[in-house]
Motif scaffolding. Structure first.
Motif, PDB file in Angstrom:
ATOM      1  N   ALA A 196       0.818  -1.211   0.000  1.00  0.00           N
ATOM      2  CA  ALA A 196       0.000   0.000   0.000  1.00  0.00           C
ATOM      3  C   ALA A 196       0.854   1.264   0.000  1.00  0.00           C
ATOM      4  O   ALA A 196       0.413   2.299  -0.470  1.00  0.00           O
ATOM      5  CB  ALA A 196      -0.938   0.009   1.202  1.00  0.00           C
ATOM      6  N   GLN A 197       2.081   1.194   0.518  1.00  0.00           N
ATOM      7  CA  GLN A 197       2.934   2.380   0.575  1.00  0.00           C
ATOM      8  C   GLN A 197       3.207   2.927  -0.815  1.00  0.00           C
ATOM      9  O   GLN A 197       3.278   4.122  -1.012  1.00  0.00           O
ATOM     10  CB  GLN A 197       4.254   2.056   1.282  1.00  0.00           C
ATOM     11  N   ALA A 198       3.402   2.051  -1.792  1.00  0.00           N
ATOM     12  CA  ALA A 198       3.717   2.502  -3.138  1.00  0.00           C
ATOM     13  C   ALA A 198       2.509   3.173  -3.792  1.00  0.00           C
ATOM     14  O   ALA A 198       2.669   4.019  -4.665  1.00  0.00           O
ATOM     15  CB  ALA A 198       4.177   1.320  -3.986  1.00  0.00           C
ATOM     16  N   LEU A 199       1.305   2.812  -3.370  1.00  0.00           N
ATOM     17  CA  LEU A 199       0.098   3.336  -3.995  1.00  0.00           C
ATOM     18  C   LEU A 199      -0.419   4.614  -3.343  1.00  0.00           C
ATOM     19  O   LEU A 199      -1.329   5.236  -3.857  1.00  0.00           O
ATOM     20  CB  LEU A 199      -1.009   2.278  -3.938  1.00  0.00           C
ATOM     21  N   ARG A 200       0.171   5.005  -2.223  1.00  0.00           N
ATOM     22  CA  ARG A 200      -0.324   6.188  -1.508  1.00  0.00           C
ATOM     23  C   ARG A 200      -0.032   7.459  -2.277  1.00  0.00           C
ATOM     24  O   ARG A 200       0.974   7.588  -2.944  1.00  0.00           O
ATOM     25  CB  ARG A 200       0.335   6.282  -0.139  1.00  0.00           C
ATOM     26  N   GLU A 201      -0.918   8.401  -2.107  1.00  0.00           N
ATOM     27  CA  GLU A 201      -0.742   9.731  -2.678  1.00  0.00           C
ATOM     28  C   GLU A 201      -0.721  10.733  -1.534  1.00  0.00           C
ATOM     29  O   GLU A 201      -1.342  10.503  -0.500  1.00  0.00           O
ATOM     30  CB  GLU A 201      -1.907  10.055  -3.615  1.00  0.00           C
ATOM     31  N   PRO A 202      -0.040  11.863  -1.706  1.00  0.00           N
ATOM     32  CA  PRO A 202      -0.030  12.865  -0.640  1.00  0.00           C
ATOM     33  C   PRO A 202      -1.443  13.356  -0.322  1.00  0.00           C
ATOM     34  O   PRO A 202      -2.270  13.519  -1.215  1.00  0.00           O
ATOM     35  CB  PRO A 202       0.813  13.993  -1.219  1.00  0.00           C
ATOM     36  N   GLY A 203      -1.701  13.550   0.960  1.00  0.00           N
ATOM     37  CA  GLY A 203      -2.994  14.083   1.366  1.00  0.00           C
ATOM     38  C   GLY A 203      -4.008  13.021   1.749  1.00  0.00           C
ATOM     39  O   GLY A 203      -5.048  13.346   2.285  1.00  0.00           O
ATOM     40  N   ARG A 204      -3.727  11.760   1.470  1.00  0.00           N
ATOM     41  CA  ARG A 204      -4.663  10.708   1.858  1.00  0.00           C
ATOM     42  C   ARG A 204      -4.373  10.244   3.273  1.00  0.00           C
ATOM     43  O   ARG A 204      -3.256  10.302   3.739  1.00  0.00           O
ATOM     44  CB  ARG A 204      -4.543   9.521   0.910  1.00  0.00           C
ATOM     45  N   LYS A 205      -5.422   9.762   3.962  1.00  0.00           N
ATOM     46  CA  LYS A 205      -5.249   9.280   5.323  1.00  0.00           C
ATOM     47  C   LYS A 205      -4.514   7.949   5.321  1.00  0.00           C
ATOM     48  O   LYS A 205      -4.606   7.184   4.382  1.00  0.00           O
ATOM     49  CB  LYS A 205      -6.603   9.104   5.997  1.00  0.00           C
ATOM     50  N   SER A 206      -3.810   7.682   6.396  1.00  0.00           N
ATOM     51  CA  SER A 206      -3.092   6.429   6.545  1.00  0.00           C
ATOM     52  C   SER A 206      -4.081   5.295   6.784  1.00  0.00           C
ATOM     53  O   SER A 206      -5.105   5.465   7.438  1.00  0.00           O
ATOM     54  CB  SER A 206      -2.125   6.522   7.715  1.00  0.00           C
ATOM     55  N   GLY A 207      -3.753   4.123   6.302  1.00  0.00           N
ATOM     56  CA  GLY A 207      -4.578   2.954   6.531  1.00  0.00           C
ATOM     57  C   GLY A 207      -4.263   2.270   7.844  1.00  0.00           C
ATOM     58  O   GLY A 207      -4.874   1.282   8.195  1.00  0.00           O
ATOM     59  N   ASN A 208      -3.302   2.799   8.593  1.00  0.00           N
ATOM     60  CA  ASN A 208      -2.885   2.199   9.855  1.00  0.00           C
ATOM     61  C   ASN A 208      -3.816   2.657  10.975  1.00  0.00           C
ATOM     62  O   ASN A 208      -3.813   3.821  11.356  1.00  0.00           O
ATOM     63  CB  ASN A 208      -1.444   2.601  10.168  1.00  0.00           C
ATOM     64  N   PRO A 209      -4.615   1.729  11.560  1.00  0.00           N
ATOM     65  CA  PRO A 209      -5.543   2.146  12.619  1.00  0.00           C
ATOM     66  C   PRO A 209      -4.845   2.499  13.926  1.00  0.00           C
ATOM     67  O   PRO A 209      -5.443   3.113  14.789  1.00  0.00           O
ATOM     68  CB  PRO A 209      -6.442   0.925  12.800  1.00  0.00           C
ATOM     69  N   TYR A 210      -3.570   2.132  14.081  1.00  0.00           N
ATOM     70  CA  TYR A 210      -2.847   2.387  15.325  1.00  0.00           C
ATOM     71  C   TYR A 210      -2.009   3.662  15.260  1.00  0.00           C
ATOM     72  O   TYR A 210      -1.310   3.985  16.198  1.00  0.00           O
ATOM     73  CB  TYR A 210      -1.945   1.200  15.657  1.00  0.00           C
ATOM     74  N   MET A 211      -2.063   4.373  14.152  1.00  0.00           N
ATOM     75  CA  MET A 211      -1.253   5.572  13.984  1.00  0.00           C
ATOM     76  C   MET A 211      -1.772   6.698  14.880  1.00  0.00           C
ATOM     77  O   MET A 211      -2.969   6.921  14.988  1.00  0.00           O
ATOM     78  CB  MET A 211      -1.297   6.036  12.531  1.00  0.00           C
ATOM     79  N   TRP A 212      -0.869   7.423  15.513  1.00  0.00           N
ATOM     80  CA  TRP A 212      -1.216   8.552  16.364  1.00  0.00           C
ATOM     81  C   TRP A 212      -1.660   9.715  15.497  1.00  0.00           C
ATOM     82  O   TRP A 212      -0.963  10.120  14.579  1.00  0.00           O
ATOM     83  CB  TRP A 212      -0.006   8.942  17.214  1.00  0.00           C
ATOM     84  N   ARG A 213      -2.842  10.261  15.793  1.00  0.00           N
ATOM     85  CA  ARG A 213      -3.373  11.373  15.005  1.00  0.00           C
ATOM     86  C   ARG A 213      -3.485  12.647  15.818  1.00  0.00           C
ATOM     87  O   ARG A 213      -4.059  13.614  15.371  1.00  0.00           O
ATOM     88  CB  ARG A 213      -4.741  10.995  14.453  1.00  0.00           C
ATOM     89  N   GLY A 214      -3.000  12.628  17.038  1.00  0.00           N
ATOM     90  CA  GLY A 214      -3.043  13.812  17.875  1.00  0.00           C
ATOM     91  C   GLY A 214      -4.174  13.757  18.879  1.00  0.00           C
ATOM     92  O   GLY A 214      -5.078  12.930  18.788  1.00  0.00           O
ATOM     93  N   PRO A 215      -4.165  14.669  19.856  1.00  0.00           N
ATOM     94  CA  PRO A 215      -5.160  14.619  20.926  1.00  0.00           C
ATOM     95  C   PRO A 215      -6.565  14.995  20.474  1.00  0.00           C
ATOM     96  O   PRO A 215      -7.536  14.599  21.098  1.00  0.00           O
ATOM     97  CB  PRO A 215      -4.630  15.621  21.944  1.00  0.00           C
ATOM     98  N   ALA A 216      -6.695  15.744  19.391  1.00  0.00           N
ATOM     99  CA  ALA A 216      -8.011  16.180  18.957  1.00  0.00           C
ATOM    100  C   ALA A 216      -8.784  15.062  18.245  1.00  0.00           C
ATOM    101  O   ALA A 216      -9.992  15.162  18.072  1.00  0.00           O
ATOM    102  CB  ALA A 216      -7.884  17.382  18.022  1.00  0.00           C
ATOM    103  N   ALA A 217      -8.117  14.000  17.833  1.00  0.00           N
ATOM    104  CA  ALA A 217      -8.759  12.949  17.040  1.00  0.00           C
ATOM    105  C   ALA A 217      -8.915  11.663  17.846  1.00  0.00           C
ATOM    106  O   ALA A 217      -8.841  10.574  17.296  1.00  0.00           O
ATOM    107  CB  ALA A 217      -7.942  12.696  15.796  1.00  0.00           C
ATOM    108  N   ARG A 218      -9.161  11.750  19.126  1.00  0.00           N
ATOM    109  CA  ARG A 218      -9.193  10.558  19.970  1.00  0.00           C
ATOM    110  C   ARG A 218     -10.273   9.570  19.575  1.00  0.00           C
ATOM    111  O   ARG A 218     -10.036   8.379  19.544  1.00  0.00           O
ATOM    112  CB  ARG A 218      -9.376  10.944  21.421  1.00  0.00           C
ATOM    113  N   ASN A 219     -11.472  10.017  19.277  1.00  0.00           N
ATOM    114  CA  ASN A 219     -12.572   9.106  18.999  1.00  0.00           C
ATOM    115  C   ASN A 219     -12.920   9.002  17.525  1.00  0.00           C
ATOM    116  O   ASN A 219     -13.873   8.361  17.166  1.00  0.00           O
ATOM    117  CB  ASN A 219     -13.814   9.507  19.796  1.00  0.00           C
ATOM    118  N   ARG A 220     -12.161   9.667  16.682  1.00  0.00           N
ATOM    119  CA  ARG A 220     -12.448   9.596  15.249  1.00  0.00           C
ATOM    120  C   ARG A 220     -11.703   8.433  14.617  1.00  0.00           C
ATOM    121  O   ARG A 220     -10.640   8.053  15.031  1.00  0.00           O
ATOM    122  CB  ARG A 220     -12.006  10.889  14.551  1.00  0.00           C
ATOM    123  N   ARG A 221     -12.287   7.876  13.562  1.00  0.00           N
ATOM    124  CA  ARG A 221     -11.612   6.802  12.810  1.00  0.00           C
ATOM    125  C   ARG A 221     -11.482   7.176  11.384  1.00  0.00           C
ATOM    126  O   ARG A 221     -12.095   7.783  10.709  1.00  0.00           O
ATOM    127  CB  ARG A 221     -12.395   5.512  12.913  1.00  0.00           C
TER     128      ARG A 221
END
Length: 66
Positions: free
Chosen positions: A41-66
């Motif tokens: 999937a890394q080769a197919l990613r484009e800038p600006g798209r969300k990561s497919g990793n559900p364990y990635m840290w997104r910051g304190p403001a995104a605690r309950n968002r998926r």
């Protein structure tokens, strides 16, 4: 429904040492499988798209968002 069934099976297997071994092997297999999929999937990613990793840290403001 699938998650509830997984929870019950996991708790049932975790009761015995043999079950813990089975859970450990399953965890290792799934980890390798997910890392192989992530490598593709890394080769197919484009800038600006969300990561497919559900364990990635997104910051304190995104605690309950998926």
């Amino acid at each position: 429904m699938k998650r509830i069934l997984q929870l019950f099976v996991t708790r049932w297997l975790a009761r015995t040492p043999i079950g813990m071994v089975i859970l450990g092997i399953g965890w290792l297999v799934m980890r390798k499988k997910r890392s192989a999929q992530a490598g593709k999937a890394q080769a197919l990613r484009e800038p600006g798209r969300k990561s497919g990793n559900p364990y990635m840290w997104r910051g304190p403001a995104a605690r309950n968002r998926r």
